[in-house]
Design a protein around this motif. Structure first.
Motif, short mmCIF file in Angstrom:
data_model
loop_
_atom_site.label_atom_id
_atom_site.label_comp_id
_atom_site.label_asym_id
_atom_site.label_seq_id
_atom_site.Cartn_x
_atom_site.Cartn_y
_atom_site.Cartn_z
N ILE A 1 54.85 43.44 15.48
CA ILE A 1 54.09 42.44 15.82
C ILE A 1 54.08 41.02 14.95
CG2 ILE A 1 51.68 41.47 16.17
CD1 ILE A 1 51.15 44.55 16.89
N GLU A 2 53.99 41.25 13.79
CA GLU A 2 54.18 40.14 12.74
C GLU A 2 55.55 39.31 12.83
OE1 GLU A 2 53.73 41.85 8.89
OE2 GLU A 2 51.31 42.39 9.37
N MET B 1 47.60 36.28 15.60
CA MET B 1 48.37 36.05 14.29
C MET B 1 49.01 34.66 14.27
SD MET B 1 50.14 39.79 13.45
CE MET B 1 49.23 41.07 13.10
N GLU C 1 48.07 40.77 20.76
CA GLU C 1 47.81 40.89 19.34
C GLU C 1 48.64 39.88 18.56
OE1 GLU C 1 48.50 44.88 18.19
OE2 GLU C 1 46.91 45.79 18.86
N GLY D 1 52.87 47.35 13.61
CA GLY D 1 52.29 46.00 12.85
C GLY D 1 53.54 45.24 12.35
N ARG E 1 48.67 44.97 25.42
CA ARG E 1 47.76 45.10 24.05
C ARG E 1 48.58 44.47 22.88
NH1 ARG E 1 44.68 50.52 23.38
NH2 ARG E 1 43.22 49.65 24.66
N ARG E 2 49.55 45.04 22.88
CA ARG E 2 50.40 44.55 21.59
C ARG E 2 51.08 42.89 21.77
NH1 ARG E 2 48.81 48.71 20.39
NH2 ARG E 2 49.70 50.45 19.69
N GLU F 1 41.43 44.38 28.34
CA GLU F 1 42.02 43.71 27.39
C GLU F 1 42.32 42.38 27.55
OE1 GLU F 1 43.68 45.59 25.05
OE2 GLU F 1 42.67 47.38 25.75
#
Length: 347
Positions: A287-288, A344, A340, A284, A336-337, A16
């Protein structure tokens, strides 16, 4: 990280975080695998043992000291093996700016937690503090540089100073209430940390960051000048690691000023956790949702929105990786999150 298998943890890290691998800590293995034991295992020519209250300087390494050293050797070997498994079969080299991150207990917190043979903390003896800091710098640099060379990376040392505010306030607990421990002046703390960073860099470290306590206590208020103000003619540490929620909540304007100073100087700001939430995002939309919160924080710190991104490092919190009965799979998801969120932000 949670768990007891260093090879499994190393595989997660290299899978990762290939561009910025870190040496996992697995405290579930018990005494010697804890943060103090891990750091003491890196000391150069300074033996320790365990007393009834904790770790203590000794004439020769005790059983638990040898155990801590064995844990560390296994962890170093596991990370090297995992790196070999994920290497490109074409033999491509690692990223140019790759960094191996290793967290160690900083010299002041270690001096507060380690005892002299007589039972008082090392913090009470100036000569012992100096010897401990020298041994720590030499041992950490030697161990980390050797592994980093095998991984083909630079080295980033994260000095964790959970006792820093207590050291500055004179509220470190002695063996009894009849043995009060004097406060260390803020300018002395700042000077010693800068010079300790210099020692590590001279020994080969690429960057040296400091991690400060996530909160404060009434008897140990935060002293942000220690990490924000650089003594005259000294080189500052290369960055600051701070809880994102502490900056987001705006309880402390001094904390915001310290983080803003770090960014304005072109240094690294490592945010532990994401602003506005106590846990890593799971979906998702979550995360955004983290992205505008980070960008808004940059604006509050008066940092350039785009240039400032190159100075940010995002990590999960320690609780997100180890608290309660979290599984290795959940720890993997936390890393991982958070990872991510980075692309972005750039978008």
């Amino acid at each position: 990280m949670t768990g007891t298998d260093p090879r499994e943890a190393a595989r997660v890290v290299l899978g990762e975080c290939h561009a910025m691998p870190f040496l996992p800590e697995l405290p579930d293995r018990g005494l010697g695998a804890d943060q103090v034991g891990r750091t003491l295992a890196m000391l150069a020519d300074l033996p320790v043992d365990v007393s009834t209250r904790g770790w203590r300087l000794a004439n020769s390494p005790g059983r638990f000291a040898r155990r801590a050293s064995d844990f560390l050797d296994r962890d170093l070997d596991a990370l090297e093996e995992a790196d070999e498994l994920v290497r490109d079969p074409e033999g491509d080299s690692a990223p140019v700016d790759r960094r191996l991150v290793v967290r160690v207990l900083g010299p002041w917190s270690l001096a507060a937690k380690l005892e002299l043979p007589g039972g008082l903390p090392v913090l009470t003896d100036r000569g012992a503090r100096r010897d401990l800091a020298g041994s720590l710098a030499e041992g950490v640099a030697m161990r980390v540089a050797r592994l980093a060379d095998r991984l083909g990376s630079g080295t980033r040392i994260l000095l964790d100073e959970p006792m820093l505010w207590h050291v500055a306030a004179g509220s470190v607990a002695g063996p009894s209430r009849f043995d009060p421990i004097r406060a260390v002046p803020e300018d002395q703390l700042a000077l010693s940390l800068c010079r300790f960073g210099d020692e590590l860099r001279r020994a080969g470290a690429s960057d040296v960051l400091i991690r400060v306590p996530a909160g404060t206590e009434p008897q140990a208020p935060a002293r942000w000048s220690v990490v924000a103000e650089t003594p005259r003619d000294e080189t500052p540490l290369d960055g600051l690691c701070v809880a994102a929620e502490l900056l987001h909540s705006a309880r402390s304007h001094d904390a915001l000023d310290a983080a803003g100073t770090v960014l304005a100087d072109g240094r690294v700001l490592q945010l532990e956790g994401l602003p506005g939430t106590s846990r890593p995002p799971r979906t998702g939309p979550e995360i955004e949702g983290a992205v505008p919160a980070i960008l808004a924080l940059l604006e509050r710190l008066s940092a350039p929105r785009y240039a400032g991104l190159d100075q940010l490092v995002l990590t999960p919190t320690v609780d997100a990786m180890t608290s309660g009965r979290i599984s290795p799979a959940e720890a993997l998801a936390a890393v991982r999150r958070v990872a991510e969120v980075a692309p972005m932000m750039a978008e």
